[in-house]
Write a protein that holds these residues in place. Structure first.
Motif, mmCIF file in Angstrom:
data_model
loop_
_atom_site.group_PDB
_atom_site.id
_atom_site.type_symbol
_atom_site.label_atom_id
_atom_site.label_comp_id
_atom_site.label_asym_id
_atom_site.label_seq_id
_atom_site.Cartn_x
_atom_site.Cartn_y
_atom_site.Cartn_z
ATOM 1 N N GLU A 382 0.812 -1.217 0.000
ATOM 2 C CA GLU A 382 0.000 0.000 0.000
ATOM 3 C C GLU A 382 0.845 1.266 0.000
ATOM 4 O O GLU A 382 0.459 2.271 -0.588
ATOM 5 N N GLU A 383 1.994 1.234 0.688
ATOM 6 C CA GLU A 383 2.812 2.447 0.782
ATOM 7 C C GLU A 383 4.254 2.062 1.096
ATOM 8 O O GLU A 383 4.509 1.124 1.849
ATOM 9 N N VAL A 384 5.183 2.812 0.503
ATOM 10 C CA VAL A 384 6.610 2.622 0.763
ATOM 11 C C VAL A 384 7.149 3.923 1.335
ATOM 12 O O VAL A 384 7.127 4.963 0.674
ATOM 13 N N THR A 389 7.667 -0.320 5.025
ATOM 14 C CA THR A 389 6.724 -0.553 3.929
ATOM 15 C C THR A 389 5.429 -1.102 4.512
ATOM 16 O O THR A 389 5.460 -1.998 5.360
ATOM 17 N N ARG A 390 4.322 -0.557 4.062
ATOM 18 C CA ARG A 390 3.016 -0.966 4.585
ATOM 19 C C ARG A 390 2.376 -1.949 3.609
ATOM 20 O O ARG A 390 2.233 -1.653 2.414
ATOM 21 N N VAL A 391 2.002 -3.141 4.138
ATOM 22 C CA VAL A 391 1.435 -4.216 3.323
ATOM 23 C C VAL A 391 0.076 -4.591 3.893
ATOM 24 O O VAL A 391 -0.055 -4.858 5.099
ATOM 25 N N SER A 397 -5.638 -7.210 7.434
ATOM 26 C CA SER A 397 -4.828 -6.550 8.457
ATOM 27 C C SER A 397 -3.706 -5.768 7.772
ATOM 28 O O SER A 397 -3.467 -5.922 6.576
ATOM 29 N N LEU A 398 -3.021 -4.931 8.555
ATOM 30 C CA LEU A 398 -1.982 -4.066 8.016
ATOM 31 C C LEU A 398 -0.659 -4.410 8.688
ATOM 32 O O LEU A 398 -0.554 -4.417 9.920
ATOM 33 N N ASN A 403 12.197 -1.470 6.201
ATOM 34 C CA ASN A 403 12.790 -1.577 4.867
ATOM 35 C C ASN A 403 14.134 -2.290 4.885
ATOM 36 O O ASN A 403 14.517 -2.914 3.890
ATOM 37 N N GLY A 404 14.865 -2.173 6.011
ATOM 38 C CA GLY A 404 16.120 -2.896 6.107
ATOM 39 C C GLY A 404 15.918 -4.399 6.046
ATOM 40 O O GLY A 404 16.717 -5.126 5.445
#
Length: 553
Positions: A382-384, A389-391, A397-398, A403-404
């Motif tokens: 959904e967003e980086v 990062t949002r998945v 659920s979220l 990112n590492g």
């Protein structure tokens, strides 16, 4: 003859004396036994500076005495001219000399310059002006004397040095602590700045805007270029003020503060210009990002814009401190580097996530909207961000993944698939004749060929196994669809046609069963279907199915 020359020089000096400001001088407390009433003493940096500035004050203007601080073998007229010019350099640069802070030592050495017998006034604004010991006297260095003309032209460029002698002819009367010529000069300067501002505004608003309209960039000019150009016009006005305010020779206390404000205003305005140019650059990046299919670029542009603005603010602040306020930033930068090292050690994970985000933006292993699988992560991006990062998982659920961690992990990007594989085993009963199996397989292949979203250059449909309870037909195809929902819809359509084909041909699907064989009774028929012996019968039924079902597409 020498007396007449001195008298002539003294008269000329009185004429231009009102154009010279005095540095604030002390009452010479604890000046030592070498002090004299005439203030003609070169025994230490303190006394030389006092002699120079005291004898160039309006109320005690004796430039021939001040010229002794220049040393050398200069002629009287040359020495007087250079002494006056050197004083004007101090005033024009707005350098306030605090006499009390100058060392009063005959054998003074500068520890910052290899312990040489030198004294520097302001290494930032006047690095070429310093005193040095010449025999028993302290005088302005020969290097300084040689550079006076050059420094004077640099302080009063474009012929403004001529105004130093022209303006005082307007009048020497004093009003409100200033001479009449200074008040008139201030009025002329304000009027000139007002007219220059109107001219710059007219050129920017009318000229640049109409030019942008003609070349088809009216929106860009109105939203981005005009605000930048207006700030640039203010910068030119500040340059004019900085150029002409020196000619007025205002009191040193006043001009010192004005010089600080003007010097700070220049990098401040430049910082604003670059801050606004970041918006223009971001607009260009957004336009380029819209041309790409990746959604990751759309999220990268705001992050780049914020980063560039923060960088401009930090660098601009350092320039304001160094160039404007004359603050030594090197100790600050040194402390900042040590503090940055400590911060880096304490925030290793944060820095790792930051560089992980940089690698994601560079490599682009996925973009917003892609379905990815990485370890326990399975969902749609959904967003980086710069840290995580949002998945969105399929449980709705979220998940926030650093990112590492993503940069070091193996990522299976289902969203980048050109084709989506569908593999299934179609099981039919053992009593199906071989001829019917061939017809059924041909019908399955026709279903693949006729469907609009299947891959036509590669698929496998074969009778390839005989299991314990069924004859197995491998159905291995690919769908060319963008999303999982489209894939499910394509599967649904293909499977429906397979069921219809089986019903049309009379093919029975097998399922796990156990068959008990008993003696056949004459009055009881078996449960197995009765198949036609003529293969043409099944081919005709297949042709009819193809015409009726495939012809619809």
């Amino acid at each position: 003859m020498g007396f007449r020359v001195k008298l002539f020089l003294l008269g000329w000096a009185i004429i231009i004396s009102n154009s010279i400001n005095a540095q604030v001088l002390p009452d010479v407390p604890n000046a030592g036994v070498n002090d004299t009433v005439s203030y003609s003493n070169l025994s230490s940096p303190y006394h030389t500076t006092l002699t120079f500035f005291h004898n160039l004050q309006e109320e005690n203007f004796r430039p021939e005495v001040a010229a002794k601080a220049l040393g050398g073998d200069l002629t009287d007229k040359r020495a007087v001219n250079q002494a006056v010019e050197l004083k004007q350099i101090f005033d024009g640069k707005g350098v306030f000399v605090d006499i009390d802070n100058i060392p009063n030592e005959h054998d003074y050495v500068d520890s910052t310059h290899n312990y040489q017998a030198k004294y520097f006034f302001d290494t930032n604004r006047l690095p070429m002006i310093f005193l040095e010991k010449d025999g028993d006297n302290w005088v302005f260095s020969r290097f300084t004397v040689a550079k006076i003309d050059e420094m004077h032209k640099d302080t009063y460029p474009y012929g403004t040095d001529k105004l130093l002698n022209l303006l005082p002819k307007i009048g020497q009367q004093e009003y409100f602590g200033l001479h009449l010529w200074q008040l008139v000069g201030i009025f002329i300067l304000i009027l000139f700045v007002f007219l220059a501002h109107k001219l710059f505004t007219f050129i920017v608003d009318r000229g640049m805007y109409h030019l942008s309209v003609k070349i088809g960039y009216a929106h860009v000019a109105e939203k981005y270029l005009l605000p930048v150009a207006r700030v640039v016009s203010i910068y030119f006005i500040v340059l004019l003020l900085d150029l002409f305010i020196r000619v007025l020779q205002l009191p040193i206390e006043m001009i010192a503060w004005i010089a600080i404000l003007l010097n700070a205003a220049k990098p401040f305005i430049i910082t604003i210009v670059f801050y606004k140019l970041v918006d223009l650059l971001s607009a260009y990046f957004e336009r380029q990002a819209d041309k790409t299919e990746s959604n990751l670029d759309d999220q990268l542009v705001p992050l780049v814009r914020k980063t560039l603005k923060a960088f401009v603010v930090v660098v601009g602040s350092l320039f304001i401190l160094k160039e404007g306020l004359q603050v030594d930033i090197w100790p600050f930068l040194t402390g900042l580097s040590i503090g940055g090292l400590a911060f880096a050690l304490a925030a290793q994970d944060t820095i790792k996530n930051f560089f992980g985000s940089v690698m994601i933006f560079i490599d682009k292993p996925f973009q917003v909207g892609d379905w990815i699988t990485s370890g326990d992560v399975d969902g749609t991006v959904e967003e980086v961000g710069f840290r995580s990062t949002r998945v969105r998982t399929f449980r709705n659920s979220l998940m926030y993944i650093p990112n590492g961690k993503i940069a070091d992990a193996t990522v299976d990007n289902h969203g980048l698939r050109q084709y989506r594989r569908f593999y299934s085993t179609i099981t039919i009963t053992y009593d199906t004749p071989p001829e019917l199996i061939n017809v059924f397989v041909d019908g399955l292949r026709e279903i693949v060929k006729s469907h609009p979203k299947t891959r036509k250059d590669y698929y496998n449909v074969y009778f390839n196994n005989m299991s314990a309870f069924s004859l197995d037909i491998m159905f291995y195809v690919f769908f060319e669809v963008p999303t999982w929902g489209d894939e499910l819809q394509a599967r649904h359509e293909v499977l429906i046609k397979i069921v219809k084909l089986a019903n049309e041909l009379g093919v029975n699907f097998a399922f796990p069963t156990q068959t008990v064989h008993m003696e056949t009774f004459p009055e009881k028929q078996g449960s197995s279907p009765v198949y036609e012996d003529n293969i043409d019968h099944y081919k005709k039924r297949l042709d009819a199915f193809v015409k009726s079902e495939m012809g619809k597409k």
